[in-house]
Scaffold this motif. Sequence first.
Motif, PDB file in Angstrom:
ATOM      1  N   GLY A 583       0.715  -1.171  -0.097  1.00 32.04           N
ATOM      2  CA  GLY A 583      -0.028  -0.135   0.037  1.00 32.04           C
ATOM      3  C   GLY A 583       0.857   1.308  -0.037  1.00 32.04           C
ATOM      4  O   GLY A 583       0.560   2.339  -0.593  1.00 32.04           O
ATOM      5  N   SER A 584       1.855   1.223   0.687  1.00 31.64           N
ATOM      6  CA  SER A 584       2.812   2.533   0.799  1.00 31.64           C
ATOM      7  C   SER A 584       3.236   2.674  -0.550  1.00 31.64           C
ATOM      8  O   SER A 584       3.467   3.845  -0.974  1.00 31.64           O
ATOM      9  N   VAL A 585       3.848   1.759  -1.048  1.00 36.94           N
ATOM     10  CA  VAL A 585       4.808   1.990  -2.537  1.00 36.94           C
ATOM     11  C   VAL A 585       3.703   2.012  -3.554  1.00 36.94           C
ATOM     12  O   VAL A 585       3.989   2.945  -4.278  1.00 36.94           O
ATOM     13  N   MET A 586       2.388   1.670  -3.403  1.00 34.26           N
ATOM     14  CA  MET A 586       1.515   1.985  -4.453  1.00 34.26           C
ATOM     15  C   MET A 586       1.085   3.523  -4.307  1.00 34.26           C
ATOM     16  O   MET A 586       1.148   4.029  -5.292  1.00 34.26           O
ATOM     17  N   MET A 587       0.871   3.970  -3.177  1.00 34.49           N
ATOM     18  CA  MET A 587       0.349   5.262  -2.980  1.00 34.49           C
ATOM     19  C   MET A 587       1.386   6.422  -3.214  1.00 34.49           C
ATOM     20  O   MET A 587       1.312   7.477  -3.893  1.00 34.49           O
ATOM     21  N   ALA A 588       2.482   5.839  -2.772  1.00 31.14           N
ATOM     22  CA  ALA A 588       3.934   6.849  -3.096  1.00 31.14           C
ATOM     23  C   ALA A 588       4.036   6.949  -4.371  1.00 31.14           C
ATOM     24  O   ALA A 588       4.400   7.840  -5.170  1.00 31.14           O
ATOM     25  N   GLY A 589       3.961   5.838  -5.216  1.00 34.33           N
ATOM     26  CA  GLY A 589       4.099   5.841  -6.641  1.00 34.33           C
ATOM     27  C   GLY A 589       2.983   6.766  -7.318  1.00 34.33           C
ATOM     28  O   GLY A 589       3.214   7.306  -8.338  1.00 34.33           O
ATOM     29  N   PHE A 591       1.254   9.131  -6.213  1.00 30.48           N
ATOM     30  CA  PHE A 591       1.429  10.589  -5.957  1.00 30.48           C
ATOM     31  C   PHE A 591       2.644  11.084  -6.722  1.00 30.48           C
ATOM     32  O   PHE A 591       2.755  12.171  -7.258  1.00 30.48           O
ATOM     33  N   MET A 592       3.853  10.212  -6.677  1.00 29.37           N
ATOM     34  CA  MET A 592       5.000  10.796  -7.690  1.00 29.37           C
ATOM     35  C   MET A 592       4.553  10.821  -9.180  1.00 29.37           C
ATOM     36  O   MET A 592       5.133  11.732  -9.791  1.00 29.37           O
ATOM     37  N   PHE A 593       3.770   9.893  -9.367  1.00 23.25           N
ATOM     38  CA  PHE A 593       3.284   9.896 -10.863  1.00 23.25           C
ATOM     39  C   PHE A 593       2.338  11.134 -11.448  1.00 23.25           C
ATOM     40  O   PHE A 593       2.712  12.001 -12.084  1.00 23.25           O
TER      41      PHE A 593
END
Length: 791
Positions: A583-589, A591-593
């Motif tokens: 979940g962390s990596v998905m949401m970080a990705g 937001f960065m995208f």
Amino acid sequence: MLLSILRSYKTMLFVLIALALGAAVATFLENDFGTAFARHYVYDALWYEALLCLASLNIALVLYRTKMFLHVSRFSFHAAFILLLIGAGLSRYFGVDGVMKIRENSSANTIFSTELNEEITLPFTVHLKDFEMERYYGSKAPSSYNSDVRIEDGTVSFDAHISMNEPLTYKGYKFFQTFYDPDEKGTILSVTKDPGVEVTYVGYALLFFGLIFNLFDKTSRFSKLLASMKQTSLLVVLILLTQTPLFSHSAYVQTYLDEHRANSVHVAEAFGELVVQSRMGRMKPFDTLAQEVLYKLSGKSALYEMSPTQIALGMLSHPSLWKKLPMIQTKTPKLREFVGVSPTQKLLRFEDFFEGHRYKLKEALQKALALKPSQRGTFENDVIKVDERLSIAFMMYQGVLFKLFPLIGDEHHTWVAFEQLIMKGKGEEQKEVQEASVAFATALFERNYEKASLHVKTFEAFQTRYGSEIMPSKTHVKVELFYNHVKIFERLTLAYVLVSIALLIAAFGQVFAPHIFTCKRLKPLFYGVVLLFILHTLGLALRWYVSSHAPMSDTYESMIYIAWSCLLFCMLFMRHSLFALSGSVMMAGIFMFVAHLGNMDPEITNLVPVLKSFWLSLHVSIITASYGFFALACALGFFTLILFTCKRSSNITKAILSLSVMNEVVLILGLSLLVIGNFLGAIWANESWGRYWGWDPKETWAYIAIIVYTIILHVRLIPKLYSHYLFAVLSLLGFSSILMTYFGVNFYLAGMHSYATGDPVPIPRWVYGTLFCVTLLILVSYKNKHLKEEK
């Protein structure tokens, strides 16, 4: 029966829902009918204040009924809200709030209260000795407002200084520097007298203490949930956008581009290290300016296999040729058809917008600017943005943005470009650099890049001799150049995507095939996430050093900070949970995208005066960190609903239960940070301009988000209503309140928080697609909503 109703949890939920809905409707009423309308019918209305009082009464009765006073942390932050309402009542009904205007060498002893629509006489006089507005070097952008005043009170007289974020307090009255007269010969001060400030600040202290202590209290629900968490798995989503425009050039143009690309590298690198003064007065390497300009024009960080500085030098030395090259970004096919090019060609030539001496966008631009922002469509917004890009391109062709040369003896430290140097420069030293400028442009045009490099050294020596007082250090320039070239955040976006795919496979694999996806085999994935987090942290530190302020002052910076905060808690407390990591990596990705889609400007700018505050950094950093937790909770709710759609097994049931526990832990943390961050913002507002809360749309939606997540976390107190399925649905849907606070207010509602906003735009199609997918998932998972372990 009345007492039973007043102290029930159902009443609590009803009141919270009514407060949130009322505030939400008011933001749209304010946008359409004005602030006075919204205040009269909602914010200041008797019915809304009655709901706030009912909420406080409900809290008090629940505290007594449940004997919550036996639990210090929980009692503290719940009781704090009652104190805050009392303090707010004292401030509203017994306080003084007004504006004082004074001209230089004049005195005043009255303030005008807009709420009471009358003048209020003070028991003393304020005399303005001098008003001064400080500007950033070489620009008209204000850096600070300052008023030197004398307080005259009978036999008492003393001098004082008032500036942004530095008010003056005397006899209970507080004077804040708000604005100034257009001729800069007078000051405008906000004046308050707040009898509720002590009660309010005690409430703040109690609130912060309770929320923080609750996270460490071994008897709190948070600690019990944290202790019960077990290892589980992970999931991630990905979208990747690529554009490969194809262009055709004449033989001459292609020959020029090939030669310029190959031979201008060294002169571009040297020129990129020169310091330039931006329109806002920030001193930075020219390489930074070139990157910012290219990104504004084309939405790209490189073009034609050249660096931004190579392109900038080409635009300066050979403008007629570069006007024929596609590099002006457009967003709508309608605009492309309007100027007469293919609807699929996203990058247009400068010349495409002109027919002889006729500017094709002139009439369309006038019509677009005549419309209210809320009435403009995508075409009108695209016309306005493209006109801005064309203006920037024209300034590059003319060399106006090349402010490389300090004017000798100028008290405002103004730097000028090539043409201005010739017009304003005097003396032998400036004459020498004038000649070097002409020779430099000529050498570039003739493609004699070695000769051009020699003149760059002349420019550097001139800057060092006459502009070193305000120039960044050599180390600062080198760090900024490193930051520009490494492009750490753009590259992290792709890395998050790749890691998320691997984590997605691992997540489902550990649930459905645990004998294959063992912890030992998945360790490299965890180390990969740790590496991404470290690189992200270093990137934020670099941007902080380069900008000289915390990287949270605009939309782009807050987006990359939220992405970082998505990973922070997982790295500290949930690193053994694949579901949390996913979940962390998905949401970080995500937001960065979104940060790099092209709608957000990554330019580093100077801060406006009101943002130069310690409280701002604290307020914004805590609030945006909370968004990371809510994003993670949204992902965990999404994963849970996916598991609800699967055929029930013991592994899936355990995963659902574990996810629910993690989700609640994350939501408690997120809500605690959101509440603390918002009330720190109230302290900042009160200390900077004399009010805690102004019902600005962004403030209001932050308040709505607090209520929404308070409801989500308290639904469990009504057993007949609560289920793990409902909790997952609410944690997923609740994130829409954060999206509205962060994006929706910026694009669809007017407000004072405009330093991170853009023009209003129609709701994007992907929003409808997302709503459809979420609704479908909720409906499909509904049939399996019950768990045997619910009770």
